[in-house]
Design an enzyme around this catalytic site. Structure first.
Site, PDB file in Angstrom:
ATOM      1  N   VAL A   1       0.868  -1.194   0.000  1.00  0.00           N
ATOM      2  CA  VAL A   1       0.000   0.000   0.000  1.00  0.00           C
ATOM      3  C   VAL A   1       0.902   1.240   0.000  1.00  0.00           C
ATOM      4  O   VAL A   1       1.722   1.415   0.904  1.00  0.00           O
ATOM      5  CB  VAL A   1      -0.919   0.021   1.250  1.00  0.00           C
ATOM      6  CG1 VAL A   1      -1.758   1.304   1.277  1.00  0.00           C
ATOM      7  CG2 VAL A   1      -1.805  -1.214   1.283  1.00  0.00           C
TER       8      VAL A   1
ATOM      9  N   VAL B   1       1.281   5.580  -1.339  1.00  0.00           N
ATOM     10  CA  VAL B   1       0.858   6.823  -2.006  1.00  0.00           C
ATOM     11  C   VAL B   1       2.122   7.673  -2.204  1.00  0.00           C
ATOM     12  O   VAL B   1       2.953   7.775  -1.293  1.00  0.00           O
ATOM     13  CB  VAL B   1      -0.172   7.596  -1.134  1.00  0.00           C
ATOM     14  CG1 VAL B   1      -0.450   8.985  -1.703  1.00  0.00           C
ATOM     15  CG2 VAL B   1      -1.476   6.810  -1.024  1.00  0.00           C
TER      16      VAL B   1
ATOM     17  N   GLY C   1      -0.998  12.810   2.817  1.00  0.00           N
ATOM     18  CA  GLY C   1      -1.570  13.757   3.766  1.00  0.00           C
ATOM     19  C   GLY C   1      -2.757  14.536   3.220  1.00  0.00           C
ATOM     20  O   GLY C   1      -3.153  15.556   3.777  1.00  0.00           O
TER      21      GLY C   1
ATOM     22  N   GLY D   1      -5.623  12.724   2.007  1.00  0.00           N
ATOM     23  CA  GLY D   1      -6.788  11.827   1.987  1.00  0.00           C
ATOM     24  C   GLY D   1      -6.739  10.773   0.892  1.00  0.00           C
ATOM     25  O   GLY D   1      -7.644   9.943   0.798  1.00  0.00           O
TER      26      GLY D   1
ATOM     27  N   GLY E   1      -4.584   8.230   0.522  1.00  0.00           N
ATOM     28  CA  GLY E   1      -4.329   6.887   1.062  1.00  0.00           C
ATOM     29  C   GLY E   1      -5.622   6.270   1.594  1.00  0.00           C
ATOM     30  O   GLY E   1      -5.921   5.097   1.356  1.00  0.00           O
ATOM     31  N   LYS E   2      -6.387   7.096   2.294  1.00  0.00           N
ATOM     32  CA  LYS E   2      -7.661   6.645   2.845  1.00  0.00           C
ATOM     33  C   LYS E   2      -8.613   6.247   1.709  1.00  0.00           C
ATOM     34  O   LYS E   2      -9.271   5.203   1.761  1.00  0.00           O
ATOM     35  CB  LYS E   2      -8.255   7.782   3.672  1.00  0.00           C
ATOM     36  CG  LYS E   2      -9.468   7.452   4.477  1.00  0.00           C
ATOM     37  CD  LYS E   2      -9.789   8.687   5.316  1.00  0.00           C
ATOM     38  CE  LYS E   2     -11.015   8.508   6.142  1.00  0.00           C
ATOM     39  NZ  LYS E   2     -11.241   9.685   6.996  1.00  0.00           N
TER      40      LYS E   2
ATOM     41  N   ASP F   1       3.615  -1.506   8.840  1.00  0.00           N
ATOM     42  CA  ASP F   1       4.872  -0.984   9.377  1.00  0.00           C
ATOM     43  C   ASP F   1       4.507  -0.174  10.623  1.00  0.00           C
ATOM     44  O   ASP F   1       3.420   0.420  10.686  1.00  0.00           O
ATOM     45  CB  ASP F   1       5.556  -0.076   8.340  1.00  0.00           C
ATOM     46  CG  ASP F   1       6.156  -0.876   7.185  1.00  0.00           C
ATOM     47  OD1 ASP F   1       6.330  -2.103   7.347  1.00  0.00           O
ATOM     48  OD2 ASP F   1       6.440  -0.286   6.123  1.00  0.00           O
TER      49      ASP F   1
ATOM     50  N   GLN G   1       5.135   2.676  11.787  1.00  0.00           N
ATOM     51  CA  GLN G   1       4.768   4.093  11.666  1.00  0.00           C
ATOM     52  C   GLN G   1       3.420   4.327  11.004  1.00  0.00           C
ATOM     53  O   GLN G   1       2.960   5.463  10.935  1.00  0.00           O
ATOM     54  CB  GLN G   1       5.875   4.886  10.928  1.00  0.00           C
ATOM     55  CG  GLN G   1       6.051   4.565   9.453  1.00  0.00           C
ATOM     56  CD  GLN G   1       6.913   3.320   9.176  1.00  0.00           C
ATOM     57  OE1 GLN G   1       7.201   2.546  10.081  1.00  0.00           O
ATOM     58  NE2 GLN G   1       7.298   3.129   7.925  1.00  0.00           N
TER      59      GLN G   1
ATOM     60  N   TYR H   1      -3.946   2.667   9.634  1.00  0.00           N
ATOM     61  CA  TYR H   1      -4.843   1.529   9.411  1.00  0.00           C
ATOM     62  C   TYR H   1      -5.909   1.439  10.507  1.00  0.00           C
ATOM     63  O   TYR H   1      -7.050   1.075  10.232  1.00  0.00           O
ATOM     64  CB  TYR H   1      -4.038   0.227   9.330  1.00  0.00           C
ATOM     65  CG  TYR H   1      -3.172   0.136   8.086  1.00  0.00           C
ATOM     66  CD1 TYR H   1      -3.754   0.175   6.817  1.00  0.00           C
ATOM     67  CD2 TYR H   1      -1.794   0.025   8.165  1.00  0.00           C
ATOM     68  CE1 TYR H   1      -2.971   0.099   5.667  1.00  0.00           C
ATOM     69  CE2 TYR H   1      -1.007  -0.055   7.017  1.00  0.00           C
ATOM     70  CZ  TYR H   1      -1.603  -0.024   5.777  1.00  0.00           C
ATOM     71  OH  TYR H   1      -0.833  -0.102   4.638  1.00  0.00           O
TER      72      TYR H   1
HETATM   73  C1  LIG Z   1       0.615   5.208   4.668  1.00  0.00           C
HETATM   74  C2  LIG Z   1       0.165   6.002   3.456  1.00  0.00           C
HETATM   75  C3  LIG Z   1      -0.362   5.043   2.406  1.00  0.00           C
HETATM   76  C4  LIG Z   1      -0.953   6.966   3.887  1.00  0.00           C
HETATM   77  O1  LIG Z   1      -1.379   7.688   2.748  1.00  0.00           O
HETATM   78  P1  LIG Z   1      -1.836   9.217   2.858  1.00  0.00           P
HETATM   79  O2  LIG Z   1      -2.382   9.610   1.543  1.00  0.00           O
HETATM   80  O3  LIG Z   1      -0.712  10.026   3.377  1.00  0.00           O
HETATM   81  O4  LIG Z   1      -2.956   9.121   3.972  1.00  0.00           O
HETATM   82  P2  LIG Z   1      -4.252  10.049   4.088  1.00  0.00           P
HETATM   83  O5  LIG Z   1      -3.885  11.448   3.761  1.00  0.00           O
HETATM   84  O6  LIG Z   1      -5.335   9.439   3.316  1.00  0.00           O
HETATM   85  O7  LIG Z   1      -4.573   9.928   5.623  1.00  0.00           O
HETATM   86  C5  LIG Z   1      -5.774   9.365   6.102  1.00  0.00           C
HETATM   87  C6  LIG Z   1      -5.781   9.494   7.604  1.00  0.00           C
HETATM   88  O8  LIG Z   1      -4.701   8.740   8.162  1.00  0.00           O
HETATM   89  C7  LIG Z   1      -3.827   9.599   8.890  1.00  0.00           C
HETATM   90  N1  LIG Z   1      -2.461   9.159   8.589  1.00  0.00           N
HETATM   91  C8  LIG Z   1      -1.830   9.208   7.411  1.00  0.00           C
HETATM   92  N2  LIG Z   1      -0.588   8.693   7.531  1.00  0.00           N
HETATM   93  C9  LIG Z   1      -0.461   8.326   8.816  1.00  0.00           C
HETATM   94  C10 LIG Z   1       0.586   7.742   9.567  1.00  0.00           C
HETATM   95  N3  LIG Z   1       1.749   7.416   9.037  1.00  0.00           N
HETATM   96  N4  LIG Z   1       0.352   7.495  10.879  1.00  0.00           N
HETATM   97  C11 LIG Z   1      -0.821   7.809  11.426  1.00  0.00           C
HETATM   98  N5  LIG Z   1      -1.859   8.382  10.780  1.00  0.00           N
HETATM   99  C12 LIG Z   1      -1.666   8.635   9.491  1.00  0.00           C
HETATM  100  C13 LIG Z   1      -4.089  10.989   8.377  1.00  0.00           C
HETATM  101  O9  LIG Z   1      -3.792  11.963   9.362  1.00  0.00           O
HETATM  102  C14 LIG Z   1      -5.568  10.928   8.074  1.00  0.00           C
HETATM  103  O10 LIG Z   1      -6.325  11.075   9.253  1.00  0.00           O
HETATM  104  P3  LIG Z   1      -7.796  11.767   9.235  1.00  0.00           P
HETATM  105  O11 LIG Z   1      -8.669  10.863   8.394  1.00  0.00           O
HETATM  106  O12 LIG Z   1      -8.177  11.788  10.672  1.00  0.00           O
HETATM  107  O13 LIG Z   1      -7.579  13.107   8.615  1.00  0.00           O
HETATM  108  C15 LIG Z   1       1.308   6.865   2.885  1.00  0.00           C
HETATM  109  O14 LIG Z   1       1.776   7.715   3.887  1.00  0.00           O
HETATM  110  C16 LIG Z   1       2.456   6.066   2.321  1.00  0.00           C
HETATM  111  O15 LIG Z   1       2.444   5.662   1.169  1.00  0.00           O
HETATM  112  N6  LIG Z   1       3.510   5.856   3.154  1.00  0.00           N
HETATM  113  C17 LIG Z   1       4.718   5.189   2.671  1.00  0.00           C
HETATM  114  C18 LIG Z   1       4.491   3.732   2.357  1.00  0.00           C
HETATM  115  C19 LIG Z   1       3.985   2.975   3.548  1.00  0.00           C
HETATM  116  O16 LIG Z   1       4.503   3.093   4.652  1.00  0.00           O
HETATM  117  N7  LIG Z   1       2.971   2.141   3.298  1.00  0.00           N
HETATM  118  C20 LIG Z   1       2.386   1.290   4.300  1.00  0.00           C
HETATM  119  C21 LIG Z   1       3.148   0.015   4.375  1.00  0.00           C
HETATM  120  S1  LIG Z   1       2.431  -1.060   5.614  1.00  0.00           S
END
Ligand SMILES: CC(C)(COP(=O)(O)OP(=O)(O)OC[C@H]1O[C@@H](n2cnc3c(N)ncnc32)[C@H](O)[C@@H]1OP(=O)(O)O)[C@@H](O)C(=O)NCCC(=O)NCCS
Length: 191
Positions: free
Chosen positions: A128, A130, A136, A138, A140-141, A164, A166, A171
Site C-alpha cells: 500500500v 501513495v 496527507g 486523503g 491513502g484513505k 509498518d 509508523q 490503518y
Molecule cells: C501510509 C500512506 C499510504 C498513507 O497515505 P496518505 O495519503 O498520506 O494518507 P491520508 O492522507 O489518506 O490519511 C488518512 C488518515 O490517516 C492519517 N495518517 C496518514 N498517515 C499516517 C501515519 N503514518 N500514521 C498515522 N496516521 C496517518 C491521516 O492523518 C488521516 O487522518 P484523518 O482521516 O483523521 O484526517 C502513505 O503515507 C504512504 O504511502 N507511506 C509510505 C508507504 C507505507 O509506509 N505504506 C504502508 C506500508 S504497511
C-alpha cells in the site's frame, strides 16, 4: 472465538464514515472520469489550485509499467525488488488497484495497493503506497476504501495486512485492529 466467528459472519465491518472531499474528487474507475475536477470550498486554495487541472482515478488494470511502479516505491524509500518477481506477484494477486493523476494526456502513477486471497474468505493487503507528493491529502484513505469496497464486493470478509510501525494508526483509523483478541501475526524467515 468471537473474532474468528465475525470473519465468517459475512457482515460488512467496513467503518462507515462520510466521504472526504478528496473521495468526492476521485473517479471510481478509468471509465468514469469526471469532466472537471470539483472545486470544493473545503480544500485549501493551494490544494484546489494544484488539482484544478488534473483528475485522479483508480484502475484495476494490472498491465502496469513496472519501472513506474518501481519509481513510486523508490519515492517512499522501499528497498528495490527484482522486477521479474514484482511482475509475478502482480500477475498472481487477487486484486491490484492503482491510483493515477491525469493531466491532459499525461498519466502519473500516484498510488498502488494489491491483495492476495483464497477467493472465498480471506484477503491480505500488500504494497500500500501513495506518492509523497500526494500524501496527507486523503488519497491513502480513499485508496484503502476503494480496495476494501472491491474485496467486499467479492464477498471477502476477512481482510488482513502487515502494518509498518509508523502506519499502524493510519490503518486503525480505517477500522483495522492490531492483535484482535490477542491473535498474533507470526512469521518464519529462512536462516
Ligand atoms: C501510509 C500512506 C499510504 C498513507 O497515505 P496518505 O495519503 O498520506 O494518507 P491520508 O492522507 O489518506 O490519511 C488518512 C488518515 O490517516 C492519517 N495518517 C496518514 N498517515 C499516517 C501515519 N503514518 N500514521 C498515522 N496516521 C496517518 C491521516 O492523518 C488521516 O487522518 P484523518 O482521516 O483523521 O484526517 C502513505 O503515507 C504512504 O504511502 N507511506 C509510505 C508507504 C507505507 O509506509 N505504506 C504502508 C506500508 S504497511
Amino acid at each position: 472465538m468471537g473474532f474468528w466467528k465475525s470473519l465468517f459472519s459475512g457482515s460488512d465491518t467496513t467503518p462507515s464514515s462520510k466521504p472526504t472531499a478528496v473521495e468526492g474528487y476521485i473517479a471510481e474507475d478509468e471509465n468514469s472520469l469526471p469532466t472537471e475536477a470539483p472545486r470544493d470550498p473545503s480544500l485549501s486554495s493551494s490544494a484546489a489550485r494544484s488539482r484544478s487541472s488534473s483528475r485522479i482515478f483508480f484502475s484495476t488494470d494490472r498491465d502496469i509499467d513496472l519501472y513506474e511502479l518501481e519509481e513510486l516505491c523508490d519515492a517512499v524509500g522501499w528497498s528495490r525488488r527484482p522486477l521479474r518477481k514484482v511482475k509475478k506477484a502482480i500477475q498472481h494477486s487477487f486484486l491490484v488497484v492503482t491510483m493515477w493523476e491525469q493531466r491532459g494526456v499525461q498519466r502519473r502513477l500516484i498510488g498502488f495497493a494489491r491483495a492476495t486471497s483464497d477467493h472465498a474468505f480471506n484477503a491480505t493487503l500488500w504494497d500500500v503506497v501513495v506518492h509523497p507528493d500526494f500524501q496527507g491529502k486523503g488519497f491513502g484513505k480513499a485508496l484503502m476504501k476503494h480496495v476494501i469496497k472491491k474485496l467486499r464486493s467479492e464477498d471477502i470478509s476477512n481482510i488482513t495486512l502487515f502494518a509498518d510501525p509508523q502506519v499502524v494508526n493510519f490503518y486503525q483509523n480505517l477500522g483495522f485492529m492490531a492483535d484482535p483478541e490477542g491473535i498474533k501475526g507470526m512469521f518464519w524467515y529462512p536462516d
